[in-house]
Design an enzyme around this catalytic site. Structure first.
Site, PDB file in Angstrom:
ATOM      1  N   ARG A   1       0.927  -0.754   0.258  1.00 37.76           N
ATOM      2  CA  ARG A   1       0.373   0.314  -0.204  1.00 37.76           C
ATOM      3  C   ARG A   1       1.374   1.070   0.249  1.00 37.76           C
ATOM      4  NH1 ARG A   1      -2.486   4.132   1.073  1.00 37.76           N
ATOM      5  NH2 ARG A   1      -4.333   4.615   1.292  1.00 37.76           N
TER       6      ARG A   1
ATOM      7  N   GLU B   1     -10.823   5.377  -4.742  1.00 35.14           N
ATOM      8  CA  GLU B   1     -10.978   3.842  -5.438  1.00 35.14           C
ATOM      9  C   GLU B   1     -11.664   3.585  -6.857  1.00 35.14           C
ATOM     10  OE1 GLU B   1     -10.301   1.562  -3.226  1.00 35.14           O
ATOM     11  OE2 GLU B   1     -10.471   2.876  -1.894  1.00 35.14           O
TER      12      GLU B   1
ATOM     13  N   ARG C   1      -1.450  -5.499   4.788  1.00 34.13           N
ATOM     14  CA  ARG C   1      -0.677  -4.631   3.848  1.00 34.13           C
ATOM     15  C   ARG C   1       0.769  -3.701   3.544  1.00 34.13           C
ATOM     16  NH1 ARG C   1      -5.469  -1.349   0.277  1.00 34.13           N
ATOM     17  NH2 ARG C   1      -4.727  -1.097   2.416  1.00 34.13           N
TER      18      ARG C   1
END
Length: 178
Positions: free
Chosen positions: A52, A60, A94
């Site tokens: 990330r 998004e 992540r």
């Protein structure tokens, strides 16, 4: 005097080896782009790492500019060897990192190109906010939109919309039985 030289030489050698190991551990090849701020890469030992991008928040995939943001990140790093400056893990486990390709800060580049916001909630480096202000002033990328919505706000609204949609709720079901 000789013992001191041997000690200094030994320490230098140890630090050089550790530095090389650290660089190799933080180098990987990008094999997948999930969206404008998430990628997957493989280390030399074929270990998969979901990354990330730290300091930024990209639209998004189903949000305005989401696909353009994903494509921009892909154009910058897909199938390339990158270096990760790790910052820890996020709540989804992540790896949070600043991604570098040939000394270029990719996270910062995404903001400069108007493909991501500086993530104010988690950003610790003012260069991201400065880059966002520059992109915004020039109307670059998502800043060309009349009303760009930050991904965090967009996600909140999506949760509300999904939690209860009065339009599709069956009228035959009573919410308050008598």
């Amino acid at each position: 005097m000789i013992n001191r030289k041997i000690l200094l030489t030994s320490l230098l050698l140890i630090f050089t080896v550790l530095s090389a190991c650290s660089r190799e551990k933080n180098t990987c090849r990008v094999v997948k782009i999930s969206d404008g701020d998430t990628l997957t890469c493989l280390t030399k030992g074929n270990k998969s790492i979901k990354v990330r991008l730290a300091e930024i928040d990209a639209p998004e995939k189903s949000q305005a500019f989401g696909q353009k943001s994903k494509k921009t990140l892909s154009d910058l790093v897909y199938q390339k060897n990158v270096r990760l400056a790790r910052k820890g893990k996020d709540r989804y486990q992540r790896t949070l990192a600043v991604v570098y390709y040939q000394k270029q800060n990719i996270n910062l580049e995404m903001v400069k190109q108007g493909m991501a916001w500086a993530y104010k909630q988690y950003s610790h480096d003012p260069i991201y906010l400065q880059a966002q202000e520059n992109a915004q002033a020039k109307g670059i990328g998502l800043w060309a939109d009349n009303n760009p919505i930050e991904p965090s706000q967009w996600r909140r609204q999506e949760k509300i919309n999904m939690a209860f949609d009065y339009q599709t709720f069956p009228s035959s079901i009573s919410l308050f039985p008598t």
